[in-house]
Write an enzyme that holds these catalytic residues in place. Structure first.
Site, short mmCIF file in Angstrom:
data_model
loop_
_atom_site.label_atom_id
_atom_site.label_comp_id
_atom_site.label_asym_id
_atom_site.label_seq_id
_atom_site.Cartn_x
_atom_site.Cartn_y
_atom_site.Cartn_z
N GLU A 1 0.81 -1.22 0.00
CA GLU A 1 0.00 0.00 0.00
C GLU A 1 0.85 1.27 0.00
OE1 GLU A 1 -3.82 -0.76 2.47
OE2 GLU A 1 -2.37 -2.25 3.07
N SER B 1 -6.22 -3.27 1.33
CA SER B 1 -6.46 -2.74 -0.01
C SER B 1 -6.86 -3.81 -1.03
CB SER B 1 -5.23 -1.97 -0.53
OG SER B 1 -5.12 -0.73 0.14
N TYR C 1 -8.98 3.09 -5.55
CA TYR C 1 -8.07 4.23 -5.74
C TYR C 1 -8.15 4.94 -7.08
CZ TYR C 1 -6.45 2.07 -1.53
OH TYR C 1 -6.42 1.52 -0.28
N ARG D 1 -11.68 2.67 10.80
CA ARG D 1 -12.81 2.52 9.87
C ARG D 1 -13.16 1.04 9.79
NH1 ARG D 1 -11.17 2.77 4.57
NH2 ARG D 1 -12.12 0.74 4.43
N ASP E 1 -15.26 -2.09 8.13
CA ASP E 1 -15.90 -2.48 6.86
C ASP E 1 -16.96 -3.56 7.08
OD1 ASP E 1 -14.20 -0.76 5.55
OD2 ASP E 1 -12.80 -2.32 4.90
N GLU F 1 -13.82 -6.41 8.61
CA GLU F 1 -12.52 -6.06 9.20
C GLU F 1 -12.53 -4.66 9.77
OE1 GLU F 1 -9.30 -4.83 6.91
OE2 GLU F 1 -10.54 -3.87 5.39
N ASN G 1 -9.95 -1.26 10.07
CA ASN G 1 -8.74 -0.63 9.53
C ASN G 1 -8.23 0.37 10.56
OD1 ASN G 1 -8.95 -1.56 6.54
ND2 ASN G 1 -10.98 -0.83 7.06
N GLY H 1 -7.31 4.99 4.86
CA GLY H 1 -6.80 5.95 3.88
C GLY H 1 -7.23 7.38 4.17
N1 LIG Z 1 -16.78 -12.28 2.85
C1 LIG Z 1 -16.92 -11.36 1.91
N2 LIG Z 1 -18.09 -11.25 1.23
C2 LIG Z 1 -18.24 -10.30 0.26
N3 LIG Z 1 -17.28 -9.46 -0.13
C3 LIG Z 1 -16.09 -9.53 0.50
C4 LIG Z 1 -15.85 -10.47 1.54
N4 LIG Z 1 -14.58 -10.31 1.97
C5 LIG Z 1 -14.06 -9.30 1.23
N5 LIG Z 1 -14.94 -8.84 0.35
C6 LIG Z 1 -14.74 -7.75 -0.63
O1 LIG Z 1 -13.35 -7.46 -0.69
C7 LIG Z 1 -13.07 -6.16 -0.15
C8 LIG Z 1 -11.79 -6.20 0.70
O2 LIG Z 1 -11.94 -7.11 1.78
P1 LIG Z 1 -11.54 -6.77 3.26
O3 LIG Z 1 -11.84 -7.96 4.09
O4 LIG Z 1 -12.17 -5.48 3.69
O5 LIG Z 1 -9.95 -6.66 3.18
P2 LIG Z 1 -8.93 -5.45 2.90
O6 LIG Z 1 -8.12 -5.39 4.15
O7 LIG Z 1 -8.13 -5.90 1.73
O8 LIG Z 1 -9.74 -4.20 2.66
C9 LIG Z 1 -14.31 -5.80 0.65
O9 LIG Z 1 -14.45 -4.40 0.76
C10 LIG Z 1 -15.42 -6.47 -0.17
O10 LIG Z 1 -15.76 -5.73 -1.31
MG LIG Z 2 -11.37 -3.47 3.74
#
Ligand SMILES: Nc1ncnc2c1ncn2[C@@H]1O[C@H](COP(=O)(O)OP(=O)(O)O)[C@@H](O)[C@H]1O
Ligand SMILES: [Mg+2]
Length: 347
Positions: free
Chosen positions: A13, A182, A248, A287, A289, A302, A304, A308
């Protein structure tokens, strides 16, 4: 105040972090602070170097691992010997991913007693490890999709075990490195034939990989500032998942603040976000998610710890929806850091 803004580094990142610093550095200077920019891969930057680096944008794909390896010269720990850091009243961490976000740098800074923004070392490490974070979300009553860890790829039974775990979770299944951000190294796998390649891709970025149940539905995020949940944001990415390019590249995702939710729904997801923030003992700001399924359940993906702060980023948009402009957001982040009780030196 004397503030050193730490950014860059050698994580996947890196470019995002440079884009965050490009917003944070001028905002802090405009607020009257004495600011020095420090790339944790290269050291303290002079005005020319700073201008050149901070004017670079974010490419559609993350930098390659080989390219990042080239920046890994010297010992980053020696950076803390620089007078610009030692004499700073505060370090503003505009770092994302890697040792800048995973608690390693935070532990080093705690040891030498220089205050810094964001979460402490333990909370940072826990949040970076999605497997551990999800266990704590569950324990705190914050729903998170079912998941399974994949055995290391060198074990003879690894592929069969991953295939069995994916079958149990059901396709499509999300394959992701446990400690990455990311959306780097993450794949949505629709059929068993493509599972092995997705697992191998995720292992390029981390020594631990998880499979997670795919939650179809809406993508939501909640910023936390101090002890307040900011207005909820909805993201409508052009791709099915919110991938690196959608995150991004301007125009690759629609981001709506505040999200179009019923009042009780917004209150519920904000409550869950605060629970998640507290469950991981995060500090300052974060933040969280989520995905929201058709039944209206919010699934936490998750947390963060250093979200960002680029011109395109979600936390600044959430703050703006609450009437907090970018300079005010930076100021609040600094004040929260200086008020942290953990800053008091221990034995
Ligand atoms: N279990 C899930 N179901 C649906 N979409 C997912 C899932 N896990 C990840 N994603 C998609 O991938 C993106 C990134 O996943 P995330 O777990 O937030 O990891 P990162 O740390 O890479 O942001 C999410 O914002 C979502 O769009
Ligand atoms: Mg995420």
């Amino acid at each position: 105040m004397k503030i050193a803004v730490l950014f860059g580094g050698t994580s996947a990142e890196r470019e995002v972090s440079i884009a965050s610093a490009a917003q944070v550095v001028p905002a802090l200077r405009a607020a009257g602070h004495e600011v020095v920019a420090v790339d944790t891969a290269r050291g303290v930057l002079g005005p020319e170097e700073e201008r050149a680096l901070l004017s670079a944008g974010v490419s559609p794909v993350p930098p390659g691992l080989a390219e990042l390896d080239l920046l890994r010269t010297g010992n980053p720990a020696t950076l803390t010997e620089a007078p610009e850091l030692r004499d700073a009243d505060l370090l503003f961490l505009a770092l994302h991913g890697g040792t800048g976000e995973d608690g390693t740098l935070q532990a080093l800074l705690d040891l030498i007693g220089i205050p810094y923004t964001g979460s402490g070392h333990l909370a940072s490490a826990i949040a970076m490890d999605k497997d551990i974070a999800k266990r704590l979300f569950r324990a705190a009553g914050v729903p998170t999709p079912d998941w399974a860890m994949v055995p290391p790829p060198d074990r003879p039974e690894a592929h069969a075990a991953a295939a069995e775990a994916a079958r149990a979770l059901g396709f499509p299944v999300v394959v992701k490195p446990s400690k990455q951000g990311s959306t780097v190294g993450l794949t949505l796998v629709r059929a068993p034939e493509t599972l092995e390649a997705a697992v191998a891709e995720a292992f390029r970025y981390d020594d631990e990989v998880m499979l997670e149940r795919f939650v179809a539905g809406r993508e939501l995020t909640v910023g936390i500032l101090g002890d307040q949940a900011l207005p909820v944001g909805e993201i409508i990415p052009r791709h099915e998942i919110f991938d690196y390019e959608c995150k991004y590249q301007p125009g690759m995702a629609e981001e709506i603040f505040p999200a179009d939710l019923e009042e009780h729904e917004a209150r519920e997801i904000q409550r869950l976000a605060l629970e998640a923030h507290r469950a991981l003992k995060l500090g300052g700001y974060s933040r969280i998610d989520f995905r929201m399924d058709d039944a209206g359940t919010f699934w936490c993906l998750e947390a963060n710890t250093l979200p960002g702060l680029t011109a395109n980023s979600l936390l600044p948009k959430a703050a703006r929806a609450a009437g907090i402009d970018f300079p005010e957001l930076c100021d609040r982040i600094c004040r929260l850091a200086l008020a942290e009780p953990r800053r008091k030196r221990r034995g």
